[in-house]
Write an enzyme that holds these catalytic residues in place. Structure first.
Site, mmCIF file in Angstrom:
data_model
loop_
_atom_site.group_PDB
_atom_site.id
_atom_site.type_symbol
_atom_site.label_atom_id
_atom_site.label_comp_id
_atom_site.label_asym_id
_atom_site.label_seq_id
_atom_site.Cartn_x
_atom_site.Cartn_y
_atom_site.Cartn_z
ATOM 1 N N HIS A 349 52.779 18.988 14.132
ATOM 2 C CA HIS A 349 53.522 19.928 13.298
ATOM 3 C C HIS A 349 53.000 21.362 13.450
ATOM 4 O O HIS A 349 53.645 22.321 13.005
ATOM 5 C CB HIS A 349 53.435 19.504 11.825
ATOM 6 C CG HIS A 349 54.699 19.757 11.067
ATOM 7 N ND1 HIS A 349 55.479 20.869 11.273
ATOM 8 C CD2 HIS A 349 55.330 19.050 10.087
ATOM 9 C CE1 HIS A 349 56.522 20.847 10.468
ATOM 10 N NE2 HIS A 349 56.460 19.744 9.743
ATOM 11 N N ASP A 353 58.414 22.223 14.553
ATOM 12 C CA ASP A 353 58.956 22.082 13.205
ATOM 13 C C ASP A 353 59.787 20.811 13.144
ATOM 14 O O ASP A 353 60.167 20.242 14.179
ATOM 15 C CB ASP A 353 59.812 23.290 12.841
ATOM 16 C CG ASP A 353 58.982 24.568 12.752
ATOM 17 O OD1 ASP A 353 57.800 24.459 12.392
ATOM 18 O OD2 ASP A 353 59.516 25.647 13.060
#
Length: 377
Positions: A349, A353
């Site tokens: 992450h 995204d």
């Protein structure tokens, strides 16, 4: 050994002290955290001494053996004196008269004298009384099963795998997203062309090549999934090197199929088959496993239905394939039975995204459910 390797474990000697060896003949195997390395004799001669024992840790440049230089052929022509003496003694024993051979037997122990009779009788009475005392003691509860344990030292590959996986968990901000893929179209295509591909190219057409190509095309549209973090910079790549997870008796290895962006289904299948065979035979080199920008792991071959694969650092994502199962699905308002595979994408992450990760997996789904789209991409 390679520059990235500084030490290893001497797993086994293939020769013994006193053996004659030729130059470049294998004498030992060193286990590293990536591959097993053969050690060859630097010169011909006789092994005088081992400087290290099996399971000892050795470093690059360390002396591990002493060899007395000499010609192997000359040393092996004449039999040893010890062997000649042994042969002469054996022949002498066979020619000796039978009465002389009997004399060589070990004399029998003398029988007990009459004076020893009473002490023997007392000892016998004690032995006979012992079982009666044991019978009066309460019986202990028998064991219900084995309580044994076995401790085995972890090999270097397993230690390295454990270290890398824990490092991935600690460093990456891992998150996993899932999707379902209808495998009907791909299975139909494979069924139609697998015999032709096997006949013309001598390679089996599987599902891995389709997923490799689908991921390659999706990576081109979502470049962050093909990137990595180095310090405070993000490195984007114009090429795709796919790491393909292969299970071996020693552990999981990930040989790399390079430049899949310029390869077709058959090229990918050939390279995967070649690297898979080298992995199972234990012949992978460091170059075969170096690099890799994205990983595909197929737990479905072992029957896995769901799973969350772990990122292979410094990569930013990994695709997990699973078993194909017939399931009821709704198609055009009708409930039908279709072969469904659940796929999982674990991503970092810090780089991707949620929107990009989900988009990537949807692209893979679209390519697999209609393989003809890969020709138009």
């Amino acid at each position: 050994m390679a520059e990235s390797i500084t030490e290893g474990t001497l797993k086994s000697w293939t020769k013994n002290v006193g053996d004659l060896v030729s130059a470049d003949e294998e004498i030992a195997t060193i286990e590293t955290d990536k591959i097993d390395v053969s050690v060859n004799a630097p010169e011909s001669g006789k092994i005088v001494q081992f400087l290290v024992a099996e399971e000892d840790t050795v470093t690059v440049g360390q002396d591990i053996i002493i060899i007395e230089p000499g010609e192997v052929e000359d040393a092996t022509q004449s039999p040893s004196k010890e062997a000649e003496v042994h042969a002469e003694n054996k022949a002498k024993d066979l020619t000796e008269p039978a009465d002389q051979q009997v004399d060589k037997k070990v004399p029998e122990s003398p029988s007990p004298s009459v004076g020893d009779k009473k002490p023997l009788e007392k000892e016998t009475l004690k032995k006979e009384a012992a079982p009666k005392q044991q019978e009066s003691a309460p019986a202990t509860r028998p064991a219900l099963g084995s309580r044994g344990e076995t401790r085995v030292k972890m090999n270097r590959m397993r230690l390295r795998i454990a270290e890398r996986l824990k490092e991935s968990q600690n460093a990456a901000a891992s998150l996993t997203t899932f999707n379902e893929i209808d495998m009907s179209s791909l299975m139909e295509m494979r069924k139609k062309y697998k015999d032709q591909v096997l006949k013309e190219h001598d390679v089996k057409l599987g599902f891995m090549s389709a997923f490799a190509k689908a991921c390659t095309l999706a990576l081109r549209e979502i470049p962050a999934a093909n990137a990595s973090i180095e310090g405070d910079e993000i490195v984007y790549r114009d090429y795709v090197d796919l790491s393909v997870a292969v299970a071996t008796p020693k552990g999981l290895v990930t040989p790399v199929v390079r430049n899949t962006e310029i390869m077709n289904f058959v090229d990918i299948e050939k390279e995967i088959a070649f690297l898979g065979k080298k992995a199972r035979d234990g012949k992978l080199t460091l170059e075969d496993m170096a690099g890799g920008t994205f990983t595909i792991s197929n737990g479905g071959v072992f029957g896995s239905l769901y799973g969350t694969p772990i990122i292979n650092l410094p990569q930013s994502a990994v695709l997990g394939m699973h078993a194909i199962k017939d399931r009821p699905v709704v198609v055009d308002g009708q409930i039908v039975i279709r072969p469904i595979m659940v796929v999982a994408l674990t991503y970092d992450h810090r780089l991707l995204d949620g929107r990009e990760a989900v988009t990537f997996l949807v692209k893979v789904k679209e390519y697999i459910e209609d393989p003809r789209k890969m020709l138009l991409a």
